[in-house]
Design a protein around this motif. Sequence first.
Motif, PDB file in Angstrom:
ATOM      1  N   ILE A 209     -43.353  18.096  45.157  1.00  0.00           N
ATOM      2  CA  ILE A 209     -42.818  18.304  43.814  1.00  0.00           C
ATOM      3  C   ILE A 209     -42.416  19.759  43.618  1.00  0.00           C
ATOM      4  O   ILE A 209     -41.381  20.056  43.015  1.00  0.00           O
ATOM      5  N   THR A 210     -43.197  20.697  44.135  1.00  0.00           N
ATOM      6  CA  THR A 210     -42.784  22.098  44.073  1.00  0.00           C
ATOM      7  C   THR A 210     -41.498  22.293  44.854  1.00  0.00           C
ATOM      8  O   THR A 210     -40.602  23.041  44.428  1.00  0.00           O
ATOM      9  N   ARG A 211     -41.371  21.635  45.994  1.00  0.00           N
ATOM     10  CA  ARG A 211     -40.121  21.668  46.768  1.00  0.00           C
ATOM     11  C   ARG A 211     -38.959  21.168  45.919  1.00  0.00           C
ATOM     12  O   ARG A 211     -37.892  21.791  45.868  1.00  0.00           O
ATOM     13  N   LEU A 212     -39.143  20.029  45.272  1.00  0.00           N
ATOM     14  CA  LEU A 212     -38.088  19.448  44.440  1.00  0.00           C
ATOM     15  C   LEU A 212     -37.648  20.420  43.350  1.00  0.00           C
ATOM     16  O   LEU A 212     -36.453  20.661  43.156  1.00  0.00           O
ATOM     17  N   ILE A 213     -38.624  20.983  42.639  1.00  0.00           N
ATOM     18  CA  ILE A 213     -38.301  21.899  41.538  1.00  0.00           C
ATOM     19  C   ILE A 213     -37.638  23.163  42.061  1.00  0.00           C
ATOM     20  O   ILE A 213     -36.620  23.622  41.530  1.00  0.00           O
ATOM     21  N   LEU A 214     -38.207  23.736  43.127  1.00  0.00           N
ATOM     22  CA  LEU A 214     -37.664  24.984  43.677  1.00  0.00           C
ATOM     23  C   LEU A 214     -36.213  24.816  44.103  1.00  0.00           C
ATOM     24  O   LEU A 214     -35.348  25.636  43.736  1.00  0.00           O
ATOM     25  N   LEU A 215     -35.923  23.780  44.881  1.00  0.00           N
ATOM     26  CA  LEU A 215     -34.561  23.606  45.361  1.00  0.00           C
ATOM     27  C   LEU A 215     -33.596  23.340  44.213  1.00  0.00           C
ATOM     28  O   LEU A 215     -32.461  23.843  44.217  1.00  0.00           O
ATOM     29  N   ASP A 216     -34.030  22.583  43.235  1.00  0.00           N
ATOM     30  CA  ASP A 216     -33.175  22.309  42.077  1.00  0.00           C
ATOM     31  C   ASP A 216     -32.896  23.596  41.293  1.00  0.00           C
ATOM     32  O   ASP A 216     -31.755  23.866  40.904  1.00  0.00           O
ATOM     33  N   VAL A 217     -33.934  24.389  41.074  1.00  0.00           N
ATOM     34  CA  VAL A 217     -33.782  25.647  40.338  1.00  0.00           C
ATOM     35  C   VAL A 217     -32.852  26.602  41.089  1.00  0.00           C
ATOM     36  O   VAL A 217     -31.951  27.225  40.497  1.00  0.00           O
ATOM     37  N   LEU A 218     -33.032  26.722  42.396  1.00  0.00           N
ATOM     38  CA  LEU A 218     -32.197  27.631  43.178  1.00  0.00           C
ATOM     39  C   LEU A 218     -30.738  27.187  43.172  1.00  0.00           C
ATOM     40  O   LEU A 218     -29.822  28.006  43.048  1.00  0.00           O
ATOM     41  N   ARG A 219     -30.518  25.881  43.304  1.00  0.00           N
ATOM     42  CA  ARG A 219     -29.143  25.386  43.310  1.00  0.00           C
ATOM     43  C   ARG A 219     -28.468  25.579  41.958  1.00  0.00           C
ATOM     44  O   ARG A 219     -27.288  25.926  41.886  1.00  0.00           O
ATOM     45  N   LYS A 220     -29.203  25.364  40.885  1.00  0.00           N
ATOM     46  CA  LYS A 220     -28.617  25.552  39.557  1.00  0.00           C
ATOM     47  C   LYS A 220     -28.334  27.022  39.273  1.00  0.00           C
ATOM     48  O   LYS A 220     -27.330  27.354  38.651  1.00  0.00           O
ATOM     49  N   ASP A 221     -29.196  27.902  39.757  1.00  0.00           N
ATOM     50  CA  ASP A 221     -28.968  29.337  39.555  1.00  0.00           C
ATOM     51  C   ASP A 221     -27.804  29.824  40.408  1.00  0.00           C
ATOM     52  O   ASP A 221     -26.965  30.605  39.953  1.00  0.00           O
ATOM     53  N   GLY A 222     -27.757  29.385  41.643  1.00  0.00           N
ATOM     54  CA  GLY A 222     -26.629  29.680  42.511  1.00  0.00           C
ATOM     55  C   GLY A 222     -26.628  31.009  43.225  1.00  0.00           C
ATOM     56  O   GLY A 222     -25.761  31.260  44.075  1.00  0.00           O
ATOM     57  N   SER A 223     -27.602  31.855  42.945  1.00  0.00           N
ATOM     58  CA  SER A 223     -27.577  33.185  43.558  1.00  0.00           C
ATOM     59  C   SER A 223     -28.206  33.215  44.950  1.00  0.00           C
ATOM     60  O   SER A 223     -27.980  34.169  45.707  1.00  0.00           O
ATOM     61  N   ILE A 224     -28.987  32.201  45.288  1.00  0.00           N
ATOM     62  CA  ILE A 224     -29.605  32.112  46.612  1.00  0.00           C
ATOM     63  C   ILE A 224     -29.166  30.797  47.244  1.00  0.00           C
ATOM     64  O   ILE A 224     -29.530  29.727  46.752  1.00  0.00           O
ATOM     65  N   PRO A 225     -28.384  30.824  48.310  1.00  0.00           N
ATOM     66  CA  PRO A 225     -27.918  29.583  48.949  1.00  0.00           C
ATOM     67  C   PRO A 225     -29.094  28.773  49.515  1.00  0.00           C
ATOM     68  O   PRO A 225     -30.101  29.336  49.966  1.00  0.00           O
ATOM     69  N   VAL A 226     -28.942  27.453  49.488  1.00  0.00           N
ATOM     70  CA  VAL A 226     -29.974  26.534  49.971  1.00  0.00           C
ATOM     71  C   VAL A 226     -29.358  25.564  50.965  1.00  0.00           C
ATOM     72  O   VAL A 226     -28.235  25.064  50.756  1.00  0.00           O
ATOM     73  N   GLU A 227     -30.069  25.277  52.044  1.00  0.00           N
ATOM     74  CA  GLU A 227     -29.604  24.306  53.039  1.00  0.00           C
ATOM     75  C   GLU A 227     -30.779  23.456  53.491  1.00  0.00           C
ATOM     76  O   GLU A 227     -31.853  23.979  53.800  1.00  0.00           O
ATOM     77  N   GLU A 228     -30.569  22.141  53.527  1.00  0.00           N
ATOM     78  CA  GLU A 228     -31.565  21.217  54.061  1.00  0.00           C
ATOM     79  C   GLU A 228     -31.043  20.710  55.409  1.00  0.00           C
ATOM     80  O   GLU A 228     -30.042  20.003  55.471  1.00  0.00           O
ATOM     81  N   ARG A 229     -31.733  21.078  56.484  1.00  0.00           N
ATOM     82  CA  ARG A 229     -31.318  20.675  57.832  1.00  0.00           C
ATOM     83  C   ARG A 229     -32.490  20.840  58.783  1.00  0.00           C
ATOM     84  O   ARG A 229     -33.541  21.390  58.429  1.00  0.00           O
ATOM     85  N   VAL A 230     -32.309  20.357  59.991  1.00  0.00           N
ATOM     86  CA  VAL A 230     -33.335  20.534  61.018  1.00  0.00           C
ATOM     87  C   VAL A 230     -33.546  22.020  61.290  1.00  0.00           C
ATOM     88  O   VAL A 230     -32.581  22.789  61.404  1.00  0.00           O
ATOM     89  N   VAL A 231     -34.816  22.417  61.356  1.00  0.00           N
ATOM     90  CA  VAL A 231     -35.192  23.804  61.656  1.00  0.00           C
ATOM     91  C   VAL A 231     -36.005  23.802  62.940  1.00  0.00           C
ATOM     92  O   VAL A 231     -37.015  23.106  63.038  1.00  0.00           O
TER      93      VAL A 231
END
Length: 285
Positions: A209-231
Amino acid sequence: MSIVYLNGEYLPMEEAKISPMDRGFLFGDGIYEVVPSYNGKLVGFGPHIDRMDNGLAAIDIQLDYSHDQWREIATSLSEKNGAGNLGIYFHVSRGADSKRSHAYPEGVSATVFAFAFEIPPEPVADRNVVKPYKVSTTQDLRWKRCNIKSTALLGNVMHYQHGHSEGSGETILFNERGEMTEGSAVNAYIIKDGKVITSPLDEQILPGITRLILLDVLRKDGSIPVEERVVTMQELRNADEVWITSSSKEVAPVIEVDGKAVGDGKVGDIWEKAQALFSAHKYNY
């Protein structure tokens, strides 16, 4: 004296009794959630209950509790236990049968248990005061349905103990292909060239749930790019920053992996900005 909830009743912890034939005890046959509450304000309540409902459906436990009922339990437990900084733990097992059998029994009622426990104060987005983590790594040896938040946590416990025994605060796991999955009790992220990168959701990873909120917040803010992929684990070891997240840790910086410094060995400035954004919006979910 701690007050708990058990099957519709609030009572002192010492008086709460569950049958030794309960399948939660015998098989780990159940689902759980932990919702942070700071001075009575719940973090991510809706997504937590949605995830619990999904888990119950996945293992075919029938329970007709609404979001409002769960919220009333959480609010009551907070009030009855002094409010403050609390984790609200929800636990639903399939219930007690008259015999021990692997097959799902018919005609039993689910056991619903909840209690409140103290958690640290809300994390502050300040690299000068945050407590960074040191983590270990090891191959992920848990079952293949890690997306279900089961109460059967022995695999997670053993992985956590691996890190604890090595003096680490967490263990980040990798699969047989050398790809990062998650931690024993956290989701994991790398930051490279200003971008937040985390593994995509699948059966190897709990949808935090923290992951869900964090990624949503970052994407809405737009200042820090986010990528979900194999690491890959090589990427983890060469990252500029590493983070772990959970309901109790929020966004926690990692400064050491397997005894080697992450980046310059200091808490990064991207973490500070991300935690500040998370703190500003976490009560909206």
